[in-house]
Design a protein around this motif. Structure first.
Motif, PDB file in Angstrom:
ATOM      1  N   ASP A 213       0.840  -1.193   0.000  1.00 50.93           N
ATOM      2  CA  ASP A 213       0.000   0.000   0.000  1.00 50.93           C
ATOM      3  C   ASP A 213       0.887   1.259   0.000  1.00 50.93           C
ATOM      4  O   ASP A 213       1.872   1.325   0.729  1.00 50.93           O
ATOM      5  CB  ASP A 213      -0.875  -0.053   1.259  1.00 50.93           C
ATOM      6  N   SER A 214       0.500   2.243  -0.804  1.00 59.07           N
ATOM      7  CA  SER A 214       1.360   3.410  -1.000  1.00 59.07           C
ATOM      8  C   SER A 214       1.663   4.149   0.303  1.00 59.07           C
ATOM      9  O   SER A 214       2.810   4.540   0.563  1.00 59.07           O
ATOM     10  CB  SER A 214       0.693   4.350  -2.003  1.00 59.07           C
TER      11      SER A 214
ATOM     12  N   GLY B  90      -1.537  10.368  -8.655  1.00 53.60           N
ATOM     13  CA  GLY B  90      -1.113   8.997  -8.355  1.00 53.60           C
ATOM     14  C   GLY B  90      -2.009   7.971  -9.030  1.00 53.60           C
ATOM     15  O   GLY B  90      -2.886   8.297  -9.838  1.00 53.60           O
ATOM     16  N   LYS B  91      -1.772   6.716  -8.630  1.00 57.39           N
ATOM     17  CA  LYS B  91      -2.447   5.582  -9.266  1.00 57.39           C
ATOM     18  C   LYS B  91      -3.963   5.679  -9.142  1.00 57.39           C
ATOM     19  O   LYS B  91      -4.693   5.686 -10.142  1.00 57.39           O
ATOM     20  CB  LYS B  91      -1.972   4.327  -8.534  1.00 57.39           C
ATOM     21  N   SER B  92      -4.443   5.749  -7.921  1.00 57.32           N
ATOM     22  CA  SER B  92      -5.898   5.770  -7.762  1.00 57.32           C
ATOM     23  C   SER B  92      -6.472   7.103  -8.224  1.00 57.32           C
ATOM     24  O   SER B  92      -7.590   7.156  -8.736  1.00 57.32           O
ATOM     25  CB  SER B  92      -6.305   5.467  -6.326  1.00 57.32           C
TER      26      SER B  92
ATOM     27  N   ASP C 189      -2.169  18.092  -6.893  1.00 58.07           N
ATOM     28  CA  ASP C 189      -0.988  17.279  -6.587  1.00 58.07           C
ATOM     29  C   ASP C 189       0.138  18.227  -6.193  1.00 58.07           C
ATOM     30  O   ASP C 189      -0.009  19.453  -6.276  1.00 58.07           O
ATOM     31  CB  ASP C 189      -0.607  16.390  -7.776  1.00 58.07           C
TER      32      ASP C 189
ATOM     33  N   SER D 228       4.047  17.390  -6.431  1.00 55.04           N
ATOM     34  CA  SER D 228       5.348  17.394  -7.109  1.00 55.04           C
ATOM     35  C   SER D 228       5.205  17.861  -8.551  1.00 55.04           C
ATOM     36  O   SER D 228       4.139  17.740  -9.175  1.00 55.04           O
ATOM     37  CB  SER D 228       5.946  15.985  -7.092  1.00 55.04           C
TER      38      SER D 228
ATOM     39  N   ASP E 151       0.145  21.857  -1.670  1.00 51.00           N
ATOM     40  CA  ASP E 151       0.414  20.848  -0.651  1.00 51.00           C
ATOM     41  C   ASP E 151      -0.900  20.541   0.062  1.00 51.00           C
ATOM     42  O   ASP E 151      -1.490  21.425   0.698  1.00 51.00           O
ATOM     43  CB  ASP E 151       1.455  21.413   0.334  1.00 51.00           C
ATOM     44  N   ALA E 152      -1.328  19.302  -0.034  1.00 49.56           N
ATOM     45  CA  ALA E 152      -2.630  18.923   0.545  1.00 49.56           C
ATOM     46  C   ALA E 152      -2.658  19.050   2.065  1.00 49.56           C
ATOM     47  O   ALA E 152      -3.715  18.976   2.671  1.00 49.56           O
ATOM     48  CB  ALA E 152      -2.977  17.498   0.125  1.00 49.56           C
TER      49      ALA E 152
ATOM     50  N   VAL F 116      -7.008  10.892  -2.199  1.00 49.37           N
ATOM     51  CA  VAL F 116      -6.140   9.733  -2.468  1.00 49.37           C
ATOM     52  C   VAL F 116      -4.670  10.103  -2.260  1.00 49.37           C
ATOM     53  O   VAL F 116      -3.784   9.526  -2.887  1.00 49.37           O
ATOM     54  CB  VAL F 116      -6.353   9.174  -3.901  1.00 49.37           C
TER      55      VAL F 116
ATOM     56  N   ASN G 288      -1.162  10.146  -0.301  1.00 53.02           N
ATOM     57  CA  ASN G 288      -0.581   9.020   0.444  1.00 53.02           C
ATOM     58  C   ASN G 288       0.170   9.467   1.692  1.00 53.02           C
ATOM     59  O   ASN G 288       1.123   8.835   2.097  1.00 53.02           O
ATOM     60  CB  ASN G 288       0.345   8.215  -0.485  1.00 53.02           C
TER      61      ASN G 288
ATOM     62  N   PHE H 163     -10.354   7.807   0.468  1.00 50.26           N
ATOM     63  CA  PHE H 163      -9.802   6.508   0.082  1.00 50.26           C
ATOM     64  C   PHE H 163      -8.420   6.321   0.726  1.00 50.26           C
ATOM     65  O   PHE H 163      -7.965   5.200   0.919  1.00 50.26           O
ATOM     66  CB  PHE H 163      -9.700   6.429  -1.443  1.00 50.26           C
ATOM     67  N   SER H 164      -7.778   7.441   1.039  1.00 50.62           N
ATOM     68  CA  SER H 164      -6.412   7.373   1.570  1.00 50.62           C
ATOM     69  C   SER H 164      -6.350   6.633   2.902  1.00 50.62           C
ATOM     70  O   SER H 164      -7.132   6.900   3.812  1.00 50.62           O
ATOM     71  CB  SER H 164      -5.857   8.782   1.767  1.00 50.62           C
ATOM     72  N   MET H 165      -5.377   5.736   2.988  1.00 50.97           N
ATOM     73  CA  MET H 165      -5.170   4.979   4.218  1.00 50.97           C
ATOM     74  C   MET H 165      -4.456   5.819   5.267  1.00 50.97           C
ATOM     75  O   MET H 165      -4.286   5.380   6.395  1.00 50.97           O
ATOM     76  CB  MET H 165      -4.311   3.744   3.925  1.00 50.97           C
TER      77      MET H 165
ATOM     78  N   GLY I 160     -13.307   5.068   2.480  1.00 47.98           N
ATOM     79  CA  GLY I 160     -13.105   4.309   1.239  1.00 47.98           C
ATOM     80  C   GLY I 160     -12.947   2.829   1.487  1.00 47.98           C
ATOM     81  O   GLY I 160     -11.895   2.371   1.930  1.00 47.98           O
TER      82      GLY I 160
ATOM     83  N   GLY J 278     -12.124  -0.709   0.377  1.00 50.35           N
ATOM     84  CA  GLY J 278     -11.308  -1.228  -0.724  1.00 50.35           C
ATOM     85  C   GLY J 278     -12.091  -2.135  -1.655  1.00 50.35           C
ATOM     86  O   GLY J 278     -11.674  -2.396  -2.782  1.00 50.35           O
TER      87      GLY J 278
END
Ligand code: NAP
Length: 348
Positions: free
Chosen positions: A50-51, A199-201, A221, A223, A243-244, A269, A271, A292-294, A317, A319
Motif C-alpha cells: 500500500d502506498s 497517483g495511481k488511484s 498534486d 510534485s 500541498d494537501a 487519495v 498518500n 480513500f487514503s489509508m 473508502g 477497498g
C-alpha cells in the motif's frame, strides 16, 4: 498425508495475539502450514505494498533498499502478515495457487492449482511467510519475493488477465475500489476534486468521473512530476499544484477555479497524513468527501469538519465494491491514454 486444519471462513484459528479477534485486528497471525480445509495456498511472487505504508517504511529507512528489505522481513516475521503498525495498512499480492483446500468454495470462486491470481483482500489480514526478498521496486511500491500466503474462504481474488501485463494488472487491482466507488458517487454535471490526483488511484478516479456527462474534474498534486503528468491528461480539466497538508491554501485555489462553488465530490487519495481538512474545505455544503487514503485519521476528519462548521458527508473508502476488479481492468482496456500512462509509470 498431513491432516488439514478444520475449515474456518474468516481464519480466526490462525490468530495468535490476541486470541479470538479477526485476523485484520490481530497483532500476530500464524502463517504456518498445513492449510485449512477451506483455504488457498499461494506461492507468492510479488507484494504490492500500500502506498501510504511503503512511503512510511521508506521514510523511516531513509530510502535505503537494504534497510527497507530488513524492515519488511522483520515486520512479516513478527506479525505473520505484512501489516504496517503505523499506517494500519497492507497492500495486496500476486502469486500462483499451490493448493486448494477441498472445502474452498470453488463453485462461487472458480480456481485451480497453477492459476496466477492477485488477492483482493488486504495484506493486513493475509497470513504470509517470506523466505527471501528478491527485489524491491521503490518507484512502484512492489516487492518481488519467495514465500507463501494463505487466503481464507471468505477472501476474494482475481485471476490475472491474459491480455494485460501483470505489473499493470497489479497496479490497477491494488486500487480497484477507488474508481468503482467513484462510479457510484458521481452524478452528471458535478465538480469533482481529486486530492493526490497524480497517483495511481487519483488518475483512475479522474478518468472514471469524467466518463459521466458534464462532469468537471479538478486534480490537486504536489510534485512537479505529478503536475506534469496531470496536465497531459485529456480528462483533467484543471490542475492545481498545492500541498494537501495546507488546508487553507488548497481551499483558496479550489475556490478560485470553481468561482467559490467548491466541489460536489472531493476524493482524497493522497498518500500522507494531515490532508483531511484540505478535503473538507474543498467541498461544498451538502457535498461528499470520500477518503480513500489509508493515511486518513477519522478523528481529525470528523472533529475537523465539525470545527469549521462544514456540513459535508464524510465517507470511508472501502477497498471492496462488487465488480471492482473487472471495472478497473476495463478502464485500462477502454482508454489507450490510461493504459500507456500506467505502462510507462508502473511497468518498470
Ligand atoms: P500514489 O500512487 O502514491 O498516489 C498518491 C498521490 O498523492 C501522488 O500523486 C502523490 O504525489 C500525492 N501527494 C503526495 N504528497 C502530497 C501532498 N503533500 N499534496 C498533494 N498531493 C500529494 O498512491 P495510490 O496507490 O493511488 O494510493 C492512494 C491512497 O489510497 C494511499 O493512501 C493508499 O494507502 C490508499 N489506498 C486505499 C485503499 C483502500 O482500500 N481504501 C486501497 C489501496 C490504496 P507525488 O507522487 O508527487 O508524491
Amino acid at each position: 498425508m498431513i491432516a488439514l486444519r478444520p475449515a474456518d471462513r474468516f481464519g480466526i484459528q490462525r490468530v495468535l495475539v490476541p486470541r479470538g479477534v479477526l485476523p485484520q485486528q490481530a497483532d500476530q497471525v500464524d502463517p504456518s502450514l498445513p492449510i485449512a480445509e477451506d483455504e488457498l495456498l499461494i506461492d507468492v511472487e510479488s507484494l504490492n505494498i500500500d502506498s501510504a505504508s511503503f512511503h512510511q517504511i521508506s521514510s523511516v529507512c531513509g530510502g535505503e533498499l537494504p534497510k527497507i528489505e530488513r524492515h519488511i522481513l522483520d515486520l512479516v516475521r513478527k506479525r505473520g502478515k505484512h501489516h504496517n503498525p503505523v499506517t494500519g495498512s497492507g497492500g495486496m499480492l500476486i502469486g500462483r495457487v499451490a493448493a486448494v483446500g477441498p472445502a474452498f468454495p470453488t463453485h462461487e470462486k472458480p480456481v485451480q492449482v497453477g492459476d496466477r491470481i492477485a488477492t483482493l483482500v488486504s495484506l493486513s489480514l493475509t497470513p504470509l511467510e517470506v523466505r527471501k526478498i528478491k527485489k524491491i521496486h521503490p518507484q512502484t511500491d512492489r516487492v518481488d519475493l519467495e514465500g507463501h500466503a494463505i487466503l481464507f474462504s471468505s477472501g476474494i481474488f482475481a485471476l490475472l488477465p491474459s491480455d494485460l501485463p501483470e505489473s499493470l494488472a497489479l497496479a490497477v487491482l491494488d486500487v480497484a475500489g477507488a474508481p468503482a466507488q467513484t462510479r457510484q458517487l458521481v452524478s452528471e454535471n458535478q465538480t469533482v476534486v481529486v486530492i493526490g490526483g497524480g497517483g495511481k488511484s487519483g488518475v483512475l478516479c479522474l478518468y472514471e468521473a469524467k466518463r459521466r456527462r458534464g462532469v468537471r474534474t479538478i486534480a490537486i498534486d504536489y510534485s512537479d512530476v505529478g503536475i506534469q503528468r496531470l496536465r497531459s491528461l485529456p480528462f483533467v480539466d484543471h490542475v492545481i499544484q498545492a500541498d494537501a497538508r495546507s488546508a487553507v491554501e488548497v481551499m483558496k485555489k479550489v475556490s478560485e477555479v470553481t468561482g467559490g462553488k467548491m466541489g460536489d465530490l472531493v476524493i482524497n487519495v493522497a498518500n500522507l497524513p494531515d490532508t483531511e481538512m484540505s478535503s473538507v474545505l474543498s467541498c461544498k455544503a451538502g457535498g461528499i468527501v470520500y477518503f480513500f487514503s489509508m493515511a486518513t485519521n477519522f478523528t481529525r476528519a470528523a472533529l475537523g469538519a465539525e470545527g469549521v462548521g462544514a456540513d459535508v458527508d464524510l465517507r470511508i473508502g472501502n477497498g471492496y465494491t462488487s465488480g471492482h476488479a473487472e471495472l478497473a481492468l476495463g478502464l485500462m482496456r477502454e482508454s489507450p491514454v490510461l493504459r500507456s500512462l500506467f505502462t510507462e509509470v508502473y511497468c518498470s
